[in-house]
Design an enzyme around this catalytic site. Sequence first.
Site: not given
Length: 300
Positions: A103, A106-107, A124, A194, A229, A247
Amino acid sequence: MSSAEKAAETITELENYDLRILNSIEIGMIQHEMVPFEEVLKYSRLNETELEWRLRKLNELELVYRQSEPYLGFMMNYTAYDLLALNALVKSENLEALGPSIGLGKEADVYQAITPENKVVAVKFHRLGRTSFRDTRRKREYIADRKHMSWLYQSRLAAENEYEALKIVHEGGVASPEPYSQNRHCIVMQIIEGIQLSEVIELDYPNDYLLDILENARKALKTGIIHSDLSEYNILITEEGKIWLIDWPQYIRLDHPNSGEILERDIGNIVYFFQRKHMVETTFDEAWELVVEGTILESS
């Protein structure tokens, strides 16, 4: 080749002195966008000739940028920062090898990886500042009041925030990835296979999925945490139909002065998405009552 993949490939070409120089630039970037040569010299404790030679090497490996004017200065890039994080995680026996990307956003970028116990995990890498520093400051209040903050430090704080949130909500029974370790801007966590809720075309019994998401938001609230978020882009659904909330770097605590408003936004995002795309009839008020029941927000 991504910066993380290049970091994993380049790490074998570096010696301890090279890593010491990168660490020195990392320290200097807390205060400087381009770290003066004199500061790198001070922190690295190398003689000037060797430092100059090794900085040329790091520049040729595309790990650091060099400027000559208005002063001689150096800045590391994301490949170098990835390399430092991966090196630390390998030395602490939290990682063995980096695998394929699963994956890119943007961040943050997420990769599959293997631990020394041959366990498959997710890694991550937070990458704040890759788009807009101004937008990052606006969205993330833990950096908003700082006059100088490099992308490096922003990304590390995001990882620290998310790691802390994941520990709390996972222990509270929220369907969220279990965090294993964190270094700099990098988190090693449970891998979830997923797809994003936003990409699901059709759901059987969509109201059940909505209620499941709201129940997990309630569990998070019971631990004193609000996602902040939450949307269809931060929820994964597995083939078995299990939902996962992901996230968490922008989380806030229940005692935040705007906690009610932010929770309203989170709940509204999810409810209106299900109303619009999956035609559920659950109202915002019903969802709100389900989430805040038994908390200080219940009467608000």
